[in-house]
Design an enzyme around this catalytic site. Structure first.
Site, PDB file in Angstrom:
ATOM      1  N   ASP A 100       8.734 -13.897   3.381  1.00 37.50           N
ATOM      2  CA  ASP A 100       8.805 -14.591   2.093  1.00 37.50           C
ATOM      3  C   ASP A 100       7.948 -13.927   1.029  1.00 37.50           C
ATOM      4  O   ASP A 100       7.685 -14.510  -0.028  1.00 37.50           O
ATOM      5  CB  ASP A 100       8.427 -16.067   2.252  1.00 37.50           C
ATOM      6  N   SER A 130     -19.712  16.557 -30.714  1.00 43.25           N
ATOM      7  CA  SER A 130     -18.691  15.984 -31.567  1.00 43.25           C
ATOM      8  C   SER A 130     -18.926  16.313 -33.045  1.00 43.25           C
ATOM      9  O   SER A 130     -18.940  17.479 -33.424  1.00 43.25           O
ATOM     10  CB  SER A 130     -18.638  14.463 -31.343  1.00 43.25           C
ATOM     11  N   GLU A 183      -6.890 -12.620   3.594  1.00 39.37           N
ATOM     12  CA  GLU A 183      -6.951 -12.681   5.038  1.00 39.37           C
ATOM     13  C   GLU A 183      -6.625 -11.304   5.584  1.00 39.37           C
ATOM     14  O   GLU A 183      -5.984 -10.484   4.917  1.00 39.37           O
ATOM     15  CB  GLU A 183      -5.950 -13.703   5.571  1.00 39.37           C
ATOM     16  N   ALA A 184      -7.047 -11.047   6.813  1.00 37.14           N
ATOM     17  CA  ALA A 184      -6.779  -9.734   7.404  1.00 37.14           C
ATOM     18  C   ALA A 184      -5.288  -9.441   7.481  1.00 37.14           C
ATOM     19  O   ALA A 184      -4.862  -8.286   7.455  1.00 37.14           O
ATOM     20  CB  ALA A 184      -7.401  -9.661   8.797  1.00 37.14           C
ATOM     21  N   ASN A 185      -4.459 -10.499   7.509  1.00 33.46           N
ATOM     22  CA  ASN A 185      -3.014 -10.302   7.606  1.00 33.46           C
ATOM     23  C   ASN A 185      -2.356  -9.870   6.295  1.00 33.46           C
ATOM     24  O   ASN A 185      -1.147  -9.657   6.241  1.00 33.46           O
ATOM     25  CB  ASN A 185      -2.341 -11.573   8.140  1.00 33.46           C
ATOM     26  N   ASP A 211       4.716 -13.092   0.643  1.00 30.57           N
ATOM     27  CA  ASP A 211       3.393 -13.513   0.190  1.00 30.57           C
ATOM     28  C   ASP A 211       2.273 -12.744   0.900  1.00 30.57           C
ATOM     29  O   ASP A 211       1.100 -13.016   0.683  1.00 30.57           O
ATOM     30  CB  ASP A 211       3.200 -15.033   0.352  1.00 30.57           C
ATOM     31  N   ASP A 231       5.939  -9.532   4.145  1.00 30.92           N
ATOM     32  CA  ASP A 231       6.468 -10.410   5.187  1.00 30.92           C
ATOM     33  C   ASP A 231       7.746 -11.064   4.655  1.00 30.92           C
ATOM     34  O   ASP A 231       8.188 -10.769   3.543  1.00 30.92           O
ATOM     35  CB  ASP A 231       5.437 -11.455   5.620  1.00 30.92           C
TER      36      ASP A 231
END
Length: 489
Positions: free
Chosen positions: A245, A63, A338-340, A247, A243
Site C-alpha cells: 500500500d 569579489s 521504523e526499521a521496516n 507506506d 510495500d
C-alpha cells in the site's frame, strides 16, 4: 597530524596577530595577511571532504573589494555555502598560533568524528588579483600536506566554481522501484511524468504480471536481504522497494567489486534525514530541537551514529507507528522511521512559521534566509501525516542529490551490527511483559537477567542484534522461561 601541521607552519607561519573572521563571503582582508590563512583552509577543506565523502571547493577572491584585498571561501558539495558550524572551525583555525595548530586540527577531527583514512578531493580556482597566484600556491601546500587529491582550475568566476563543484558529485538521478505489485505502481508512474529528467524512475513489479507482495516489496527485501523477483540487480543500480500500500520504503544496491547485497532500511533513512535537517536548521540560526524516534528493533549502530556523530537526540518507544508519531510531536522537528521503512518527519507548533519568518527577514544574514527557504521546500515535500513511500523517496533523493552522494557513500556513514530477527512460539505470550519502550523484559522474573548474561558474552550485543548463535541462545531462554521450566539466573 603533527607532521602535517609542521609542514604547514614551516612554509606559511602565522606572522600577524590580526584577527580575521569567516563570514558569509568567507575571509576577506588585505592579501598580504592571508597566506597562512589560506594554507590552513587547504587542510580544513580536506577534513571537510573526508567528512562529507565528496569534493569540496575553494575559491580565492575578494569579489568587489579593491585590488589589494583578497579572500577565500569554502564551497560544500553541490555548490552550496559552508555550513555555520564549519565557519566557526575556519575562524578558529585561521587565528590560532602555530603552536596551537595541532591541537586545533585534532579537536576538529574529534568533534566531527572524521575518519582520517577516508579519501578526500578538493577543487579550487582564483580571480585575477596579483596576490591570487601566491595564495593559490599556499592553498595547494595545505592540501598536499594532508596528502589529498586536488584539481587547480586556474582562473574562474565564482559561479563557475560553484557549478563545477556541483557537477562532481556522485549522485545518480535514476532509480529502480519495486512496487510490490501493489497500488503504488500506478501512482509512482504518474509521479514520474511530472518529474521529467530531474529523476528517472523505472518501475518493476507493477502488478501486470505478479501477485501482491509475493517475493517482492519492502518486507520481503528487508527480511530476506535480497533483491525481489522481477529485478536483476547489477552494480551501479540504485533500487528501492515499496510495500503493497506504499507506506513503507527501503533502498538497496549491489556493492562494487564484491557483489554484496546492501540494504538501506528505515534506520539508514532516519540517519540520512536527521543529519540533513539538523544541518539545515543550524544554517538558519534558529533554535529548533531536532530529534529522532526509534523502536527497539533499530540497529544499535544507527542509534550510536545519530546520537554521537550527528549529535541528534534519539529516543526509543514501543513498536508501532502510533507510538513513534506521538513521541515525535514532542520535538520541534521529529523524525521517525521504523526499521521496516515506515516513517516521516513532523514539524510541530510554530516551527514552520518561525522558519517562514526567517526566510524573509532582511535583518538576518543571506545564508540564514537561504537555508530557511530550503527548509520550507523540504516541508512542502514531506507528508507529515503518515509514512508515505513516494514522499519519502523524493525526500531521500533530494538529500542524496544535495550531498552529491551515491549509495556507497550513504552506506558508509556507519556499519550495521550483525542482526537476526527470530520469532519464538510460546503457549501464552502474555506471560512475557516488557517496559514501555520494549527494550527490557519485566517478566517472567529473571528473564532479563538471563538475556543480559548471554549478551554480555558478545561485543556490542543486544538480544535482537547479533548473529545466529546469540539469537538461538536467547530464543531458547525465552521459550524455557515462558513455559516455566527455565532456571532463575
Amino acid at each position: 597530524m603533527e607532521e602535517v601541521c609542521k609542514q604547514i607552519s614551516a612554509k606559511y607561519p602565522r606572522t600577524s596577530d590580526k584577527f580575521i573572521q569567516y563570514g558569509t563571503a568567507g575571509f576577506r582582508t588585505k592579501g598580504v595577511d592571508l597566506p597562512h590563512v589560506i594554507c590552513r583552509m587547504g587542510a580544513l577543506a580536506v577534513l571537510r571532504s573526508k567528512l562529507k565523502k565528496a569534493s569540496i571547493g575553494v575559491m580565492i577572491t575578494a569579489s568587489h573589494n579593491p585590488e589589494e584585498d583578497n579572500g577565500v571561501k569554502l564551497v560544500d558539495p553541490m555548490g552550496e555555502m559552508l555550513e555555520l558550524a564549519w565557519e566557526k572551525h575556519a575562524t578558529t583555525l585561521a587565528n590560532v598560533s602555530d603552536f596551537q595548530l595541532v591541537e586545533m586540527v585534532s579537536s576538529i577531527v574529534q568533534q566531527e568524528n572524521i575518519d582520517l583514512s577516508a579519501e578526500a578531493s578538493v577543487i579550487f580556482a582564483r580571480d585575477t588579483r596579483s596576490s591570487s597566484v601566491e595564495l593559490s600556491q599556499a592553498l595547494q601546500h595545505g592540501i598536499a600536506a594532508m596528502k589529498a587529491d586536488f584539481c587547480d582550475f586556474g582562473l574562474l568566476t565564482t559561479p563557475q566554481l560553484h557549478y563545477m563543484l556541483s557537477d562532481t558529485g556522485k549522485y545518480s538521478s535514476e532509480v529502480y522501484i519495486d512496487a510490490a505489485n501493489g497500488v503504488g505502481a500506478g501512482k509512482v508512474l504518474e509521479l514520474a511524468k511530472h518529474l521529467g529528467e530531474s529523476l528517472t524512475i523505472n518501475v518493476l513489479n507493477d502488478g501486470t504480471n505478479g501477485k501482491l507482495n509475493h517475493k517482492c516489496g519492502a518486507d520481503y527485501v528487508k527480511i530476506n536481504q535480497c533483491a525481489p523477483d522481477g529485478l536483476t540487480l547489477k552494480e551501479g543500480m540504485k533500487c528501492a522497494s515499496f510495500d503493497g500500500d506504499a507506506d513503507r520504503i527501503v533502498y538497496f544496491f549491489q556493492g562494487a567489486g564484491d557483489g554484496k547485497f546492501c540494504l538501506m532500511d528505515g534506520d539508514k533513512i532516519a540517519t540520512l534525514v536527521g543529519g540533513y535537517l539538523k544541518s539545515l536548521v543550524a544554517q538558519t540560526g534558529l533554535s529548533l530541537d531536532v530529534g529522532v524516534v526509534q523502536t527497539a528493533y533499530a540497529n544499535g549502530s544507527s542509534t550510536k551514529y545519530i546520537s554521537q556523530t550527528l549529535k541528534v537526540p534519539v529516543v526509543c518507544v514501543a513498536t508501532g507507528v502510533k507510538h513513534l508519531h506521538h513521541r515525535a510531536l514532542q520535538f520541534d522537528i521529529g523524525v521517525y522511521f521504523e526499521a521496516n521503512g515506515h516513517g516521516t518527519v513532523i514539524f510541530n507548533g510554530d516551527t514552520e512559521a518561525r522558519i517562514q519568518q526567517t526566510s524573509t527577514d532582511a535583518s538576518v544574514a543571506e545564508a540564514q534566509r537561504e537555508a530557511s527557504g530550503q527548509l520550507l521546500t523540504v516541508i512542502d515535500l514531506i507528508n507529515q501525516t503518515v509514512g508515505d513511500a513516494m514522499s519519502d523517496l523524493l525526500l531521500a533523493e533530494l538529500i542524496l542529490c544535495s550531498q552529491g552522494w551515491d549509495m556507497a557513500a550513504w552506506r558508509d556513514c556507519y556499519t550495521d551490527l550483525p542482526n537476526r530477527q527470530v520469532k519464538v512460539k510460546v503457549k501464552d505470550r502474555n506471560v512475557i511483559k516488557t517496559t514501555a519502550d520494549e527494550t527490557q523484559a519485566l517478566s517472567p522474573e529473571g528473564l532479563q537477567a538471563g538475556i543480559d548474561n548471554l549478551v554480555a558474552k558478545y561485543c556490542s550485543g543486544r538480544s535482537f542484534e547479533n548473529a545466529d548463535n546469540l539469537a538461538l541462545q536467547v530464543c531458547q531462554l525465552v521459550y524455557d522461561m515462558a513455559a516455566g521450566i527455565g532456571e532463575r539466573p
